[in-house]
Design a protein around this motif. Structure first.
Motif, PDB file in Angstrom:
ATOM      1  N   GLN A 100      -2.670   9.703  17.097  1.00  0.00           N
ATOM      2  CA  GLN A 100      -3.780   8.633  16.644  1.00  0.00           C
ATOM      3  C   GLN A 100      -3.282   7.638  15.863  1.00  0.00           C
ATOM      4  N   LEU A 101      -2.451   8.134  14.973  1.00  0.00           N
ATOM      5  CA  LEU A 101      -1.844   6.893  14.320  1.00  0.00           C
ATOM      6  C   LEU A 101      -1.236   5.899  15.050  1.00  0.00           C
ATOM      7  N   ARG A 102      -0.322   6.471  15.875  1.00  0.00           N
ATOM      8  CA  ARG A 102       0.498   5.564  16.821  1.00  0.00           C
ATOM      9  C   ARG A 102      -0.602   4.405  17.559  1.00  0.00           C
ATOM     10  N   GLN A 103      -1.632   5.152  18.048  1.00  0.00           N
ATOM     11  CA  GLN A 103      -2.657   4.240  18.599  1.00  0.00           C
ATOM     12  C   GLN A 103      -3.446   3.244  17.803  1.00  0.00           C
ATOM     13  N   SER A 104      -3.666   3.762  16.558  1.00  0.00           N
ATOM     14  CA  SER A 104      -4.163   2.721  15.725  1.00  0.00           C
ATOM     15  C   SER A 104      -3.279   1.532  15.215  1.00  0.00           C
ATOM     16  N   LEU A 105      -1.942   1.934  14.789  1.00  0.00           N
ATOM     17  CA  LEU A 105      -0.928   0.937  14.760  1.00  0.00           C
ATOM     18  C   LEU A 105      -0.703   0.081  15.863  1.00  0.00           C
ATOM     19  N   ARG A 106      -0.952   0.672  17.182  1.00  0.00           N
ATOM     20  CA  ARG A 106      -0.484  -0.058  18.467  1.00  0.00           C
ATOM     21  C   ARG A 106      -1.848  -1.078  18.482  1.00  0.00           C
ATOM     22  N   ASP A 107      -3.145  -0.645  18.457  1.00  0.00           N
ATOM     23  CA  ASP A 107      -4.107  -1.537  18.306  1.00  0.00           C
ATOM     24  C   ASP A 107      -4.053  -2.816  17.674  1.00  0.00           C
ATOM     25  N   ARG A 108      -3.770  -2.438  16.168  1.00  0.00           N
ATOM     26  CA  ARG A 108      -3.556  -3.223  14.966  1.00  0.00           C
ATOM     27  C   ARG A 108      -2.457  -4.326  15.239  1.00  0.00           C
ATOM     28  N   GLY A 109      -1.440  -3.801  15.812  1.00  0.00           N
ATOM     29  CA  GLY A 109      -0.251  -4.652  16.070  1.00  0.00           C
ATOM     30  C   GLY A 109      -0.650  -5.732  17.073  1.00  0.00           C
TER      31      GLY A 109
ATOM     32  N   VAL B 177      11.142 -12.299  14.062  1.00  0.00           N
ATOM     33  CA  VAL B 177      10.384 -12.315  15.451  1.00  0.00           C
ATOM     34  C   VAL B 177      10.468 -11.259  16.168  1.00  0.00           C
ATOM     35  N   PRO B 178      11.309 -10.430  15.986  1.00  0.00           N
ATOM     36  CA  PRO B 178      11.451  -8.927  16.707  1.00  0.00           C
ATOM     37  C   PRO B 178      10.058  -8.079  16.234  1.00  0.00           C
ATOM     38  N   LEU B 179       9.709  -8.183  15.028  1.00  0.00           N
ATOM     39  CA  LEU B 179       8.599  -7.523  14.311  1.00  0.00           C
ATOM     40  C   LEU B 179       7.074  -8.040  14.846  1.00  0.00           C
ATOM     41  N   VAL B 180       7.205  -9.189  15.406  1.00  0.00           N
ATOM     42  CA  VAL B 180       5.835  -9.706  16.180  1.00  0.00           C
ATOM     43  C   VAL B 180       6.086  -9.398  17.530  1.00  0.00           C
ATOM     44  N   GLU B 181       7.175  -9.508  17.926  1.00  0.00           N
ATOM     45  CA  GLU B 181       7.258  -8.979  19.596  1.00  0.00           C
ATOM     46  C   GLU B 181       6.904  -7.629  19.665  1.00  0.00           C
ATOM     47  N   ALA B 182       7.232  -6.823  18.719  1.00  0.00           N
ATOM     48  CA  ALA B 182       6.880  -5.348  18.857  1.00  0.00           C
ATOM     49  C   ALA B 182       5.474  -5.111  19.006  1.00  0.00           C
ATOM     50  N   MET B 183       4.987  -5.798  17.941  1.00  0.00           N
ATOM     51  CA  MET B 183       3.426  -5.564  17.836  1.00  0.00           C
ATOM     52  C   MET B 183       2.740  -6.248  18.857  1.00  0.00           C
ATOM     53  N   ALA B 184       3.050  -7.325  19.401  1.00  0.00           N
ATOM     54  CA  ALA B 184       2.361  -7.845  20.723  1.00  0.00           C
ATOM     55  C   ALA B 184       2.773  -6.977  21.791  1.00  0.00           C
ATOM     56  N   ASN B 185       3.480  -6.100  21.996  1.00  0.00           N
ATOM     57  CA  ASN B 185       3.901  -5.260  22.970  1.00  0.00           C
ATOM     58  C   ASN B 185       3.336  -3.769  22.738  1.00  0.00           C
ATOM     59  N   GLY B 186       2.635  -3.723  21.903  1.00  0.00           N
ATOM     60  CA  GLY B 186       1.916  -2.328  21.310  1.00  0.00           C
ATOM     61  C   GLY B 186       3.061  -1.310  20.759  1.00  0.00           C
ATOM     62  N   LEU B 187       4.165  -1.730  20.455  1.00  0.00           N
ATOM     63  CA  LEU B 187       5.031  -0.909  19.559  1.00  0.00           C
ATOM     64  C   LEU B 187       4.834  -0.576  18.296  1.00  0.00           C
ATOM     65  N   PRO B 188       4.682   0.375  17.688  1.00  0.00           N
ATOM     66  CA  PRO B 188       4.201   0.606  16.308  1.00  0.00           C
ATOM     67  C   PRO B 188       5.493   0.168  15.557  1.00  0.00           C
ATOM     68  N   VAL B 189       5.353  -0.301  14.353  1.00  0.00           N
ATOM     69  CA  VAL B 189       6.530  -0.878  13.456  1.00  0.00           C
ATOM     70  C   VAL B 189       6.402  -0.071  12.209  1.00  0.00           C
ATOM     71  N   VAL B 190       7.693   0.463  11.630  1.00  0.00           N
ATOM     72  CA  VAL B 190       7.866   0.897  10.523  1.00  0.00           C
ATOM     73  C   VAL B 190       9.170   0.101   9.983  1.00  0.00           C
ATOM     74  N   ALA B 191       8.780  -0.559   8.633  1.00  0.00           N
ATOM     75  CA  ALA B 191       9.891  -1.498   8.298  1.00  0.00           C
ATOM     76  C   ALA B 191       9.971  -1.434   6.636  1.00  0.00           C
ATOM     77  N   TYR B 192      11.202  -1.857   6.305  1.00  0.00           N
ATOM     78  CA  TYR B 192      11.539  -2.015   4.812  1.00  0.00           C
ATOM     79  C   TYR B 192      10.693  -3.078   4.298  1.00  0.00           C
ATOM     80  N   ASP B 193      10.304  -2.963   2.895  1.00  0.00           N
ATOM     81  CA  ASP B 193       9.666  -4.262   2.580  1.00  0.00           C
ATOM     82  C   ASP B 193      10.484  -4.997   1.746  1.00  0.00           C
TER      83      ASP B 193
END
Length: 353
Positions: free
Chosen positions: A316-325, A265-281
Motif C-alpha cells: 500500500q505504501l509503495r502504491q501511494s509513493l508510486r502515485d505521488r511520484g 535527475v534520476p530522482l525525477v526519472e524514477a518518480m516519472a516511471n512509478g518507482l518509489p524513492v528513498v533518499a538521504y536529505d
C-alpha cells in the motif's frame, strides 16, 4: 552579423545532462526565431557547427554560460570581462575527490574560484534548484531565477508495475542511477544493502552509472565482497536510454545516499516511471523529491535498510509513493520546464519594438 545568443559550455557530450540541457535551450531559442551559437572548449561534433572558444569574440547580445566545473570557457569569459547569464548546476566540493582523483579535485576547486569571479559579470543567474539559487545569492547576485534542468523526461510506467505487489517475500530490487563517485556515496548504500540482506536474503542491489573515478569502483566491489553481498550487487555501468528505462521498470525502489546533489535527475526519472524513492536529505534532494518519496535525515546503514525494507514490505505504501511520484514528476515535464526557461530569458533576448 553576430548571433543573438551564445551558449557557452566546456564540452558537448552524448548522454550528458548539461549537454542535453544546452541543446534544448538552443532548440527553444531557435523556435522563438533567435539566432544561436554553441561555444565549446573542446569540439566534439563532426559537422563543425560548434565554435571553439579560442575564436569566440563575445559579441552576441546575450551569452549564457553553463557552469559546474572549472573550464577554459569560464576563464575566457572572465578574461574578456563579458557579461553573462550564469546557468549554474552546482559544483561538487573538492574534498570528495582529493584522495581519489587529485586532478579532478583541482578542476572543481578552479570552478569554485571562477564562480566568485563570474558573480561580478553575471547579468542574471539561472539555477536548476532553490539550493543552487541560494549559492548564487550568497555570492551577491541579486537577479536569480530558478528554472529546472531541461530534458525529455521519459515515462514508461507499466500498467501493472512493481508497486502493485503486496509483499515481495524477501525479494526486491534496489536501484541506484548516477555516476559512481565519492560524493554520491554508493559505499553507504552497499553497507545499507548488507543490513537489508539479513532479513531480505534474496534482494539485489543494481548500480547503474559510469565510475568516476575508476578507483572508487574498485573500492565498491571490494566492499561488497567484504560484506558478503558481492553476488547480489550488480554493477551495470553506463547503459542506453532503453536499458535505463527497463531498469526503472524492473526495480522496486530507487535508493540515494548521495551527500551532494544540486538537483537530481534520476530522482525525477524514477518518480516519472512509478518507482518509489528513498533518499538521504542532502543538498537539493528534499526539494526535488518533496512528499513523493521517503527522505531520511540519518543515513546510517540500519536506518536506510529499515526504510528500504518498509517500502519493499508494504504494498500500500509503495502504491501511494508510486502515485505521488508520477504526479510530482509532472513538475519537470519538458513542456513545463521550457516555459520556465523562456520566462527566465525572454526579457534579455527579445528585441524591443
Amino acid at each position: 552579423m553576430s548571433p543573438t545568443v551564445d551558449l557557452l559550455i566546456p564540452q558537448m557530450a552524448t548522454g550528458d545532462a548539461t549537454s542535453n540541457h544546452t541543446r534544448l535551450i538552443q532548440q527553444l531559442l531557435e523556435e522563438k526565431g533567435l539566432e544561436t551559437r554553441v561555444v565549446v572548449e573542446r569540439k566534439s561534433r563532426s559537422d563543425g557547427s560548434d565554435l571553439s572558444v579560442e575564436k569566440w569574440k563575445g559579441d552576441a547580445r546575450v551569452s549564457i554560460l553553463q557552469h559546474s566545473i572549472g573550464s577554459e570557457v569560464a576563464q575566457f569569459v572572465i578574461r574578456k570581462k563579458t557579461p553573462v547569464v550564469l546557468n549554474y548546476h552546482n559544483i561538487t566540493p573538492a574534498s570528495y575527490f582529493q584522495s581519489w582523483q587529485p586532478e579532478l579535485a583541482k578542476s572543481v576547486q578552479r570552478g569554485r574560484q571562477q564562480l566568485g569571479q563570474l558573480a561580478r559579470l553575471t547579468r542574471r543567474g539561472i539555477a536548476d534548484s532553490e539550493f543552487n539559487a541560494q549559492e548564487l545569492r550568497d555570492l551577491g547576485i541579486d537577479d536569480v531565477v530558478v528554472a529546472p534542468v531541461l530534458w525529455k523526461l521519459g515515462s514508461g510506467v507499466p500498467p501493472s508495475g512493481p508497486g502493485d505487489s503486496t509483499n515481495l517475500d524477501g525479494r526486491g530490487t534496489v536501484l541506484f542511477v548516477g555516476r559512481l563517485a565519492p560524493n554520491k556515496c554508493q559505499h553507504d548504500l552497499i553497507a545499507a544493502f548488507a543490513v537489508l540482506s539479513r532479513f531480505r536474503p534474496e534482494a539485489r542491489l543494481v548500480l547503474v552509472g559510469q565510475a568516476s573515478p575508476p578507483q572508487y569502483l574498485h573500492s565498491l566491489k571490494s566492499l561488497a565482497r567484504r560484506l558478503g553481498v558481492h553476488s547480489r550487487v550488480v554493477f551495470a555501468g553506463k547503459v542506453s536510454d532503453k536499458n535505463l528505462l527497463q531498469w526503472y521498470q524492473l526495480s522496486d525502489v530507487l535508493a540515494c545516499t548521495s551527500e551532494h546533489e544540486g538537483f537530481g535527475v534520476p530522482l525525477v526519472e524514477a518518480m516519472a516511471n512509478g518507482l518509489p524513492v528513498v533518499a538521504y536529505d542532502a543538498a537539493a534532494v528534499a526539494e526535488t523529491v518533496q512528499d513523493a518519496g521517503i527522505v531520511i535525515r540519518d543515513k546510517r546503514p540500519v536506518t536506510m535498510a529499515l526504510a528500504l525494507h518498509r517500502v519493499l514490505s508494504d504494498g500500500q505504501l509503495r502504491q501511494s509513493l508510486r502515485d505521488r511520484g508520477v504526479k510530482s514528476a509532472q513538475r519537470f515535464d519538458i513542456s513545463v520546464t521550457r516555459e520556465q526557461m523562456w520566462i527566465a530569458l525572454k526579457d534579455l533576448v527579445e528585441v524591443g519594438d
